[in-house]
Design a protein around this motif. Sequence first.
Motif, PDB file in Angstrom:
ATOM      1  N   GLY A  35     -76.515 -96.734  89.593  1.00 23.48           N
ATOM      2  CA  GLY A  35     -75.234 -97.386  89.768  1.00 23.48           C
ATOM      3  C   GLY A  35     -74.471 -96.914  90.982  1.00 23.48           C
ATOM      4  N   TRP A  36     -73.177 -97.060  90.905  1.00 21.65           N
ATOM      5  CA  TRP A  36     -72.253 -96.802  92.015  1.00 21.65           C
ATOM      6  C   TRP A  36     -71.567 -95.461  91.785  1.00 21.65           C
ATOM      7  N   VAL A  61     -74.956 -94.474  96.325  1.00 21.76           N
ATOM      8  CA  VAL A  61     -75.760 -94.865  95.161  1.00 21.76           C
ATOM      9  C   VAL A  61     -76.038 -93.616  94.336  1.00 21.76           C
ATOM     10  N   GLY A  62     -75.827 -93.717  93.046  1.00 23.26           N
ATOM     11  CA  GLY A  62     -76.104 -92.610  92.148  1.00 23.26           C
ATOM     12  C   GLY A  62     -76.972 -93.065  90.993  1.00 23.26           C
ATOM     13  N   GLY A  63     -77.516 -92.104  90.283  1.00 20.94           N
ATOM     14  CA  GLY A  63     -78.357 -92.454  89.141  1.00 20.94           C
ATOM     15  C   GLY A  63     -78.855 -91.211  88.448  1.00 20.94           C
ATOM     16  N   GLU A 160     -72.194 -97.932  81.507  1.00 18.99           N
ATOM     17  CA  GLU A 160     -71.471 -96.672  81.309  1.00 18.99           C
ATOM     18  C   GLU A 160     -70.635 -96.315  82.524  1.00 18.99           C
ATOM     19  N   TYR A 161     -69.482 -95.694  82.243  1.00 21.16           N
ATOM     20  CA  TYR A 161     -68.668 -95.074  83.290  1.00 21.16           C
ATOM     21  C   TYR A 161     -68.551 -93.591  82.967  1.00 21.16           C
ATOM     22  N   SER A 183     -72.617 -97.129  86.012  1.00 21.01           N
ATOM     23  CA  SER A 183     -74.053 -97.365  86.031  1.00 21.01           C
ATOM     24  C   SER A 183     -74.491 -98.293  84.919  1.00 21.01           C
ATOM     25  N   VAL A 184     -75.675 -98.864  85.123  1.00 23.03           N
ATOM     26  CA  VAL A 184     -76.383 -99.589  84.070  1.00 23.03           C
ATOM     27  C   VAL A 184     -77.684 -98.845  83.823  1.00 23.03           C
ATOM     28  N   GLY A 185     -78.131 -98.859  82.585  1.00 23.30           N
ATOM     29  CA  GLY A 185     -79.345 -98.126  82.262  1.00 23.30           C
ATOM     30  C   GLY A 185     -80.121 -98.808  81.158  1.00 23.30           C
ATOM     31  N   VAL A 186     -81.324 -98.302  80.940  1.00 25.36           N
ATOM     32  CA  VAL A 186     -82.179 -98.793  79.868  1.00 25.36           C
ATOM     33  C   VAL A 186     -82.883 -97.604  79.251  1.00 25.36           C
ATOM     34  N   ASN A 187     -83.014 -97.590  77.942  1.00 25.49           N
ATOM     35  CA  ASN A 187     -83.678 -96.469  77.293  1.00 25.49           C
ATOM     36  C   ASN A 187     -84.613 -96.955  76.186  1.00 25.49           C
TER      37      ASN A 187
END
Length: 345
Positions: A35-36, A61-63, A160-161, A183-187
Motif C-alpha cells: 500500500g501507500w 510504497v510500503g508493504g 487496513e490503516y 494497505s490492502v492485503g490477502v491472507n
Amino acid sequence: MKKTAIAVAISGLFMVAGAQAAPQDNTWYAGGKLGWSNFQVSKDDVSSTLNTYDVTRHDDVGGGVYGGYQFNNWFGIEAGYDYLGKMDFDSSAGAGDLQSQGLQLAAKLSYNLGAADIYGKVGGFGYHTKSLGESDDGVAPLLAFGTEYAINRDWAARFEYQWVSKIGDKEDLGFEPDNGLLSVGVNYRFGQQAPAVAPAPAPEPAPAPAPVTVTKEFSLSSDVLFDFNKATLKPAGVEALDGLYGQIKAETPKDGSALVIGYTDRIGSDQYNQALSEKRAKTVADYLVGKGIPADKISTQGRGEADPVTGTQCDGVKGKKKLISCLAPDRRVTIQVTGVKEVTE
C-alpha cells in the motif's frame, strides 16, 4: 497522512461486502499486504540541525508480511514484518533519505458484522531506521484498524490503516517522523473446516387453516321501516326485520356481534337528525333483541345526516316532496355483523 487519506481509509471499511468474515476458532493464518506509506513530520520531530522544510518526499510504497493466531471470533495475536519505505530530504548535511522497516507484534480485537469483520490492533513496532550513514533501533507504539472479509472458506482479504509513532532518534538521525500505512492485503487461513450439514428435517403436516374474522353488512331503507320523520316501526318494517333476522341467523359467526347504525337525510337541523337516527337505530336493535340476538352482543350508533349516498344529485331539486323522494336512499339503517368463521380446506 493527509486528512483526505484518513477519510478514504475510514469510508473503505464500510464499502466491503462479502461472505461471513470471521475465521473459525483456534486458526492460524498468514498473508501479505501492499500500500501507500506516508511519513508525517512536525517541528518537534526534527533535530536542531535540520528543518521540516528539508523534507522533499513524504510518500512511498510500503508493504509487509504477517501471520497470526485467531483464538476466537473476537481475539487474536498477530506478528509481521513491515517495510515502510523512504522519506527523502535535502539539508545542509546533504541530500539523503530516511529508510524504515521493522517487526511488529500486536493484539487483534475483532467485531463481526455478518458481512465483514471490523478489527483494531494495538502493539509495538520494533523499527530499524537508517539515514545519512547512521542507523537506529527502537520500539514505537503501533495502532491499526481495518476490515476483513472472506473471499471463500480459506482465503480472506483485508483493508487496513496502520499508524506508528516516533520512528527513529531525531538526535542521531535528524528526524523522528510518524508513519501511516494504508494497505490492502490477502491472507490464507489454515485448517478451515467445511460446516457440518444437518439432515433436512422431515416435513411437518400443514397446519389447519386459521379462523378468519368476517364482517357482513345488511342495509334497509328507513322508508320501509318507518314513516317519514318517525322512529316507530311500520308493519312493513316488522316484516322486513323478520326477513333480515333470518339472514343474520344464517351467518351464525362464532363470538359474533352486531352494530346497528341509523342515518337520516339532510332535511332538518343537525341536532334533530342526530337524535332521530339514534332513536331509529335503537328501535331496530330492540326488535332484534326480542327476536333472539343477545342484548350484550348488539350496539347502536346514530350518524344523522353523515355519509349521504345521494351526493349532490338532489341539489337542484325544487319542492319539499320531490326533495324528500330524491333523498330517500340517504334514510337508511345498516346492520354490521362481525365474528369469527372457521376456514375449511
